[in-house]
Design an enzyme around this catalytic site. Structure first.
Site, PDB file in Angstrom:
ATOM      1  N   SER A 114       0.862  -1.180   0.000  1.00 56.73           N
ATOM      2  CA  SER A 114       0.000   0.000   0.000  1.00 56.73           C
ATOM      3  C   SER A 114       0.894   1.223   0.000  1.00 56.73           C
ATOM      4  O   SER A 114       2.049   1.169   0.438  1.00 56.73           O
ATOM      5  CB  SER A 114      -0.889   0.009   1.258  1.00 56.73           C
ATOM      6  OG  SER A 114      -1.519   1.276   1.430  1.00 56.73           O
ATOM      7  N   TYR A 126      -2.001  -0.637  10.380  1.00 57.87           N
ATOM      8  CA  TYR A 126      -2.093  -0.934   8.944  1.00 57.87           C
ATOM      9  C   TYR A 126      -0.846  -0.429   8.227  1.00 57.87           C
ATOM     10  O   TYR A 126      -0.215  -1.175   7.455  1.00 57.87           O
ATOM     11  CB  TYR A 126      -3.343  -0.294   8.344  1.00 57.87           C
ATOM     12  CG  TYR A 126      -3.544  -0.627   6.878  1.00 57.87           C
ATOM     13  CD1 TYR A 126      -4.117  -1.837   6.495  1.00 57.87           C
ATOM     14  CD2 TYR A 126      -3.154   0.259   5.880  1.00 57.87           C
ATOM     15  CE1 TYR A 126      -4.297  -2.157   5.160  1.00 57.87           C
ATOM     16  CE2 TYR A 126      -3.324  -0.049   4.533  1.00 57.87           C
ATOM     17  CZ  TYR A 126      -3.893  -1.259   4.183  1.00 57.87           C
ATOM     18  OH  TYR A 126      -4.069  -1.568   2.855  1.00 57.87           O
TER      19      TYR A 126
END
Length: 262
Positions: A152, A165
């Site tokens: 990501s 995350y």
């Protein structure tokens, strides 16, 4: 008129591809694209019922062989069993998309230890399990291949309320580089895709809030990405034509990750 040069360059004909986390979103899109590129495809997810129908649809559309297998990336035995079954039924996977993951938004001071453990065990350790198992099977079979980890842009930079995350995805980026370094001598390439904002089951609720829509408008593209826009870079990394490309963390984000903070 078809372009034989491009078709030959990026063809995955004769290969077996495995997608971990194939039940929806990015994983489902990748599974379909890999079959269209000529690979037989193994779709893996915790719930087989969610991928069996998709596997049938892909086989019908593309004429490729497909297989739906249970895989829980938090369980090493489950990962090993899926790769073993895939090898016995279709052949050793030589293109592996490690895509299973979870996400949530929570202020750093409010995140619990259980939430942290779940995030890291799924997104980082789960991806490690898939990558290591994939490499061991390729090496045992004497095959070269490509492993593509879904990271990501939050593995390259951070934003509020994404402590665990972002940490997990930063770990994926460094893990990708470490795997690439050690496994290049076997002809196994390892790369990471770093998507920006793409609407999936993980973030759909958050991106459709007022705050989420404001975040999208603040990006250079002023929109979320379309899942189809992740397919060309994935196929490029999967293709044997990219035989000297490894250890890359490739942002696919409409310039989001290079935008200067105002």
């Amino acid at each position: 008129m078809s372009n034989d040069y491009l078709n030959g360059l990026f063809s995955l004909e004769g290969q077996v591809a495995l997608v971990a986390g194939a039940s929806s979103g990015i994983g489902a899109e990748f599974a379909q694209a890999l079959a269209r590129a000529g690979a037989d495809v193994v779709l893996c997810a915790r719930r087989v019922d969610r991928i069996e129908e998709l596997a049938k649809e892909i086989a019908k559309e593309t004429g490729r062989k497909t297989l739906a297998l249970s895989m829980d990336v938090k369980d090493a035995a489950s990962v090993e069993a899926a790769f073993t079954d895939a090898a016995e039924q279709l052949g050793t996977p030589t293109v592996v998309c490690a895509n299973a993951g979870v996400g949530h938004m929570v202020p750093a001071l409010e995140e619990t230890e259980e939430q942290w453990d779940h995030m890291l065990d799924t997104n980082l350790k789960g991806m490690w399990r898939v990558g290591k198992t994939a490499a061991k099977h390729m090496i045992s079979a004497g095959l070269k291949g490509s492993i593509i980890n879904t990271a990501s842009i939050l593995g390259l930079g951070v934003s509020n309320q994404h402590l665990s995350y972002a940490t997990s995805k930063a770990g994926v980026v460094q893990m990708t580089r470490a795997m690439a370094l050690e496994w290049q001598r076997y002809g196994i390439r390892v790369n990471a895709l770093c998507p920006g904002f793409f609407v999936t089951e993980i973030n759909e609720e958050g991106l459709n809030t007022e705050r989420g829509l404001q975040m999208l408008k603040a990006t250079p593209a002023r929109r979320a990405g379309e899942l189809a826009e992740l397919v060309p870079p994935m196929l490029m990394l999967a293709s044997p034509a990219s035989s000297f490309t490894t250890g890359v963390a490739l942002p696919v984000d409409g310039a989001h990750s290079v935008k200067l903070v105002p």
